[in-house]
Design a protein around this motif. Structure first.
Motif, short mmCIF file in Angstrom:
data_model
loop_
_atom_site.label_atom_id
_atom_site.label_comp_id
_atom_site.label_asym_id
_atom_site.label_seq_id
_atom_site.Cartn_x
_atom_site.Cartn_y
_atom_site.Cartn_z
N GLY A 306 0.79 -1.23 0.00
CA GLY A 306 0.00 0.00 0.00
C GLY A 306 0.82 1.27 0.00
N VAL A 307 1.99 1.26 -0.62
CA VAL A 307 2.83 2.46 -0.62
C VAL A 307 2.28 3.47 -1.63
CG1 VAL A 307 4.83 1.11 0.04
CG2 VAL A 307 4.43 1.59 -2.38
N ASP A 308 2.66 4.75 -1.46
CA ASP A 308 2.21 5.78 -2.38
C ASP A 308 3.12 5.83 -3.60
OD1 ASP A 308 4.53 7.07 -1.56
OD2 ASP A 308 3.48 8.43 -0.20
N VAL A 309 2.81 6.75 -4.52
CA VAL A 309 3.54 6.84 -5.78
C VAL A 309 5.02 7.14 -5.54
CG1 VAL A 309 3.77 8.13 -7.94
CG2 VAL A 309 1.51 7.52 -7.10
N PHE A 310 5.30 8.01 -4.57
CA PHE A 310 6.70 8.38 -4.33
C PHE A 310 7.52 7.19 -3.85
CE2 PHE A 310 9.80 10.17 -1.16
CZ PHE A 310 10.75 10.53 -2.11
N VAL A 311 6.99 6.43 -2.87
CA VAL A 311 7.73 5.27 -2.38
C VAL A 311 7.85 4.21 -3.47
CG1 VAL A 311 7.74 3.42 -0.65
CG2 VAL A 311 7.01 5.72 -0.01
N ALA A 312 6.80 4.04 -4.27
CA ALA A 312 6.88 3.11 -5.40
C ALA A 312 7.99 3.53 -6.35
CB ALA A 312 5.54 3.04 -6.12
N GLY A 313 8.16 4.84 -6.51
CA GLY A 313 9.24 5.33 -7.35
C GLY A 313 10.60 5.05 -6.73
N LEU A 314 10.68 5.16 -5.39
CA LEU A 314 11.95 4.88 -4.71
C LEU A 314 12.37 3.42 -4.89
CD1 LEU A 314 11.62 6.81 -1.32
CD2 LEU A 314 12.98 7.43 -3.33
N VAL A 315 11.40 2.53 -5.06
CA VAL A 315 11.73 1.13 -5.30
C VAL A 315 12.56 0.99 -6.58
CG1 VAL A 315 10.73 -1.15 -5.82
CG2 VAL A 315 9.71 0.28 -4.05
N LEU A 316 12.40 1.93 -7.50
CA LEU A 316 13.13 1.87 -8.76
C LEU A 316 14.53 2.48 -8.68
CD1 LEU A 316 10.35 2.74 -11.36
CD2 LEU A 316 11.17 0.52 -10.64
N VAL A 317 14.85 3.14 -7.56
CA VAL A 317 16.19 3.73 -7.44
C VAL A 317 17.28 2.67 -7.53
CG1 VAL A 317 17.74 4.99 -5.89
CG2 VAL A 317 15.37 5.77 -6.22
N PRO A 318 17.17 1.52 -6.84
CA PRO A 318 18.19 0.49 -7.02
C PRO A 318 18.28 0.00 -8.46
CG PRO A 318 16.85 0.01 -5.09
CD PRO A 318 16.18 1.14 -5.82
N PHE A 319 17.16 -0.01 -9.15
CA PHE A 319 17.14 -0.41 -10.56
C PHE A 319 18.05 0.50 -11.38
CE2 PHE A 319 15.20 0.32 -14.77
CZ PHE A 319 15.31 -0.96 -15.31
N SER A 320 17.91 1.82 -11.20
CA SER A 320 18.73 2.75 -11.95
C SER A 320 20.19 2.73 -11.50
CB SER A 320 18.18 4.17 -11.81
OG SER A 320 16.96 4.31 -12.51
N LEU A 351 16.88 -13.20 -14.97
CA LEU A 351 16.18 -14.45 -14.63
C LEU A 351 16.19 -14.67 -13.13
CD1 LEU A 351 14.85 -17.15 -15.34
CD2 LEU A 351 17.14 -18.08 -15.74
N GLY A 352 17.33 -14.42 -12.48
CA GLY A 352 17.41 -14.57 -11.03
C GLY A 352 16.44 -13.65 -10.31
N ALA A 353 16.31 -12.41 -10.79
CA ALA A 353 15.37 -11.47 -10.17
C ALA A 353 13.93 -11.95 -10.31
CB ALA A 353 15.53 -10.09 -10.81
N LEU A 354 13.59 -12.49 -11.46
CA LEU A 354 12.23 -13.00 -11.68
C LEU A 354 11.94 -14.20 -10.76
CD1 LEU A 354 12.23 -12.63 -15.54
CD2 LEU A 354 10.35 -11.83 -14.10
N VAL A 355 12.92 -15.08 -10.61
CA VAL A 355 12.73 -16.26 -9.75
C VAL A 355 12.57 -15.83 -8.30
CG1 VAL A 355 13.85 -18.35 -8.87
CG2 VAL A 355 13.93 -17.83 -11.32
N VAL A 356 13.38 -14.87 -7.85
CA VAL A 356 13.26 -14.39 -6.46
C VAL A 356 11.87 -13.79 -6.24
CG1 VAL A 356 14.08 -12.66 -4.82
CG2 VAL A 356 15.73 -13.99 -6.15
N LEU A 364 8.93 -5.65 2.11
CA LEU A 364 9.19 -4.55 1.19
C LEU A 364 10.65 -4.51 0.74
CD1 LEU A 364 8.03 -2.11 -0.31
CD2 LEU A 364 8.47 -0.73 1.74
N TRP A 365 11.58 -4.86 1.64
CA TRP A 365 12.99 -4.81 1.27
C TRP A 365 13.31 -5.77 0.14
CZ3 TRP A 365 16.16 -9.07 1.45
CH2 TRP A 365 15.76 -10.14 2.24
N LEU A 366 12.52 -6.84 0.03
CA LEU A 366 12.73 -7.78 -1.08
C LEU A 366 12.43 -7.11 -2.43
CD1 LEU A 366 11.24 -11.09 0.35
CD2 LEU A 366 13.61 -10.70 -0.37
N ALA A 367 11.46 -6.20 -2.44
CA ALA A 367 11.16 -5.49 -3.68
C ALA A 367 12.36 -4.63 -4.10
CB ALA A 367 9.92 -4.61 -3.51
N PHE A 368 12.99 -3.97 -3.13
CA PHE A 368 14.19 -3.18 -3.43
C PHE A 368 15.31 -4.09 -3.95
CE2 PHE A 368 11.92 -0.19 -0.82
CZ PHE A 368 12.31 1.06 -1.28
N ALA A 369 15.47 -5.26 -3.30
CA ALA A 369 16.53 -6.19 -3.71
C ALA A 369 16.28 -6.74 -5.11
CB ALA A 369 16.63 -7.34 -2.70
N VAL A 370 15.03 -7.09 -5.39
CA VAL A 370 14.69 -7.60 -6.72
C VAL A 370 14.95 -6.55 -7.79
CG1 VAL A 370 12.72 -8.22 -8.19
CG2 VAL A 370 13.05 -9.37 -6.00
#
Length: 470
Positions: A306-320, A351-356, A364-370
């Motif tokens: 149930g996070v808001d748009v900003f936190v959902a965006g922060l999940v993508l920071v590790p991606f970048s 593939l590893g990220a998809l399997v995890v 929530l930390w798993l989303a950041f790790a993935v």
């Protein structure tokens, strides 16, 4: 590298910040292209339109970008590449202005359409780098440009979400206006004229056929409700796209100045790389959309955070962040391994990220790790892709060859997004708002299957390249 390009290198690199300018432009067009996704709900509320209508602020620029990319790629091989870059960025600036002061939803949508033209610029940046940088610098620069065009998505999401929360929708789109103006100034200052002797012929009928075919194809793929509510119409659109693209191929094979060199595309290395990009794009973008949707699902549903748009965006920071790290890691790997091997390694990380995600997503930390693992894989994969294609591509065809690869990537991303939507839709009970959690598991495994095939094709490419070398 041509003599002309070599002679111009000291002036261009020594007196103008060419590499930072190219990287900034590629990052800006990726960020601006991604602005629609985190703002869809805010757009629907401000202009009193449905979420489906607001979704077009994301879909429209992606469609325009896919159509504009091969045309800009061909124009980028000609003598007026600098003018094409400046004109396209000027169009993006005008579009950004329209999104900042929209009197109506229609004007906002028009601005997003104009912004979509900029998505075709990354291939031109690669052409500039190959023409005007020494060989030891052009390869790593092109690799990072390829990475920036993908992981820039993770930069735009949190910024747009934060600005919307703090100052409203206009502030988020205002950021797009500011950075596109700076990108235009950077291009005017740093981008040089291409080497002389290039042809400026453009196959206009071929461009029309390809644009129409891609438009119909992406509409059929991206509009998942068509397949659930009007399957006959969706199938008819898909058939029409196949016919249009088949006619385009027929014309290109007989045209003296084709939009895309099909003979080059038939080379095993290029054809294999494009197929790999298509299937890899499916798995990459599918996971990107799954994670951002999952973390925003209210916990009361039985899963999600149930996070808001900003936190959902922060999940993508590790991606970048890890995406750029992967992009920096790929060139050293390329010195020891074939491009196809590096592609397989990047695909294995995705593939590893998809399997995890399929097996463990309760915290929530798993989303950041993935997302971090996904970004690392995408960075390595995207950085290795140009090397696989440009190894057999003449320098003057760089923009055209890479623009076609960018189109293939866009189609793969669209398929991945649609596949995720269809699988989740199939796991949504009648009248329910959110799908069952099992839908996320099924979608993740579907993406994993796509990435597994991608890795296999990459390894086959490596074996084929070794056999040809012998």
């Amino acid at each position: 590298m041509t003599d002309t390009a070599t002679e111009s290198t000291p002036e261009v690199v020594g007196s103008r910040p060419l590499v930072p300018a190219l990287m900034f432009i590629a990052l800006v067009v990726a960020v601006v292209g991604s602005l629609g996704a985190p703002l869809i709900t805010a757009v629907a509320g401000k202009f009193h339109v449905s979420l489906a209508a607001a979704q077009w602020t994301l879909t429209a620029p992606l469609l325009v970008g896919a159509i504009a990319t091969p045309v800009l790629g061909r124009l980028g091989t000609g003598p007026r590449r600098r003018q094409v870059i400046l004109a396209t960025l000027a169009t993006v600036v005008v579009g950004s202005l329209l999104t900042t002061v929209p009197p109506s939803f229609g004007w906002l949508l028009a601005g997003r359409v104009a912004q979509g033209a900029g998505l075709g610029l990354t291939a031109l940046m690669m052409g500039v780098a190959r023409d005007h940088l020494p060989e030891q610098r052009s390869g790593p620069t092109i690799a990072l440009l390829s990475v920036a065009s993908t992981v820039g998505i993770g930069v735009g999401y949190p910024l747009a979400g934060l600005l919307t929360d703090l100052s409203g929708l206009r502030a988020a789109y205002g950021m797009g206006l500011l950075i596109t103006v700076i990108a235009l100034a950077a291009a005017w200052w740093a981008v040089p004229q291409p080497p002389p002797g290039r042809s400026m012929a453009v196959d206009v009928p071929g461009a029309t056929l390809l644009g129409a075919g891609l438009l119909v194809l992406l509409l059929a793929i991206s509009q998942t409700t068509l397949w659930t509510r009007h399957p006959a119409l969706a199938a008819a659109l898909l058939a029409a796209a196949v016919v249009l693209l088949a006619v385009w191929v027929w014309r290109e094979r007989r045209c003296a100045t084709p939009l895309v060199d099909l003979a080059l595309l038939r080379h095993p290395a290029v054809a294999g790389a494009n197929v790999t990009m298509l299937l890899g794009g499916v798995g990459m973008y599918l996971l990107l959309t799954l994670v951002t949707r999952y973390v925003q699902t209210p916990a009361a549903v039985g899963y999600g955070f149930g996070v808001d748009v900003f936190v959902a965006g922060l999940v993508l920071v590790p991606f970048s962040a890890l995406g750029f790290a992967g992009g920096k890691l790929a060139p050293p790997l390329r010195k020891r391994l074939e491009a196809a091997t590096v592609l397989a390694a990047g695909g294995a990380m995705v593939l590893g990220a998809l399997v995890v995600f399929a097996l463990a997503r309760g915290h929530l930390w798993l989303a950041f790790a993935v997302m971090g693992l996904l970004g690392l894989g995408v960075g390595v994969f995207s950085a290795a892709m140009p090397a696989a294609i440009l190894a057999v591509t003449p320098a003057e065809e760089t923009s055209s060859a890479m623009s076609f690869n960018q189109v293939v990537r866009s189609v793969g991303f669209s398929v991945g997004s649609a596949l995720g939507g269809l699988v989740l839709g199939a796991h949504t009970a009648s009248g329910a708002t959110f799908p069952a959690e099992s839908g996320y598991t099924a979608a993740a495994w579907a993406g994993a299957a796509s990435m597994a095939v991608t890795i296999v094709i990459s390894l086959v490419l490596r074996r084929t390249a070794r056999a040809r070398a012998r």
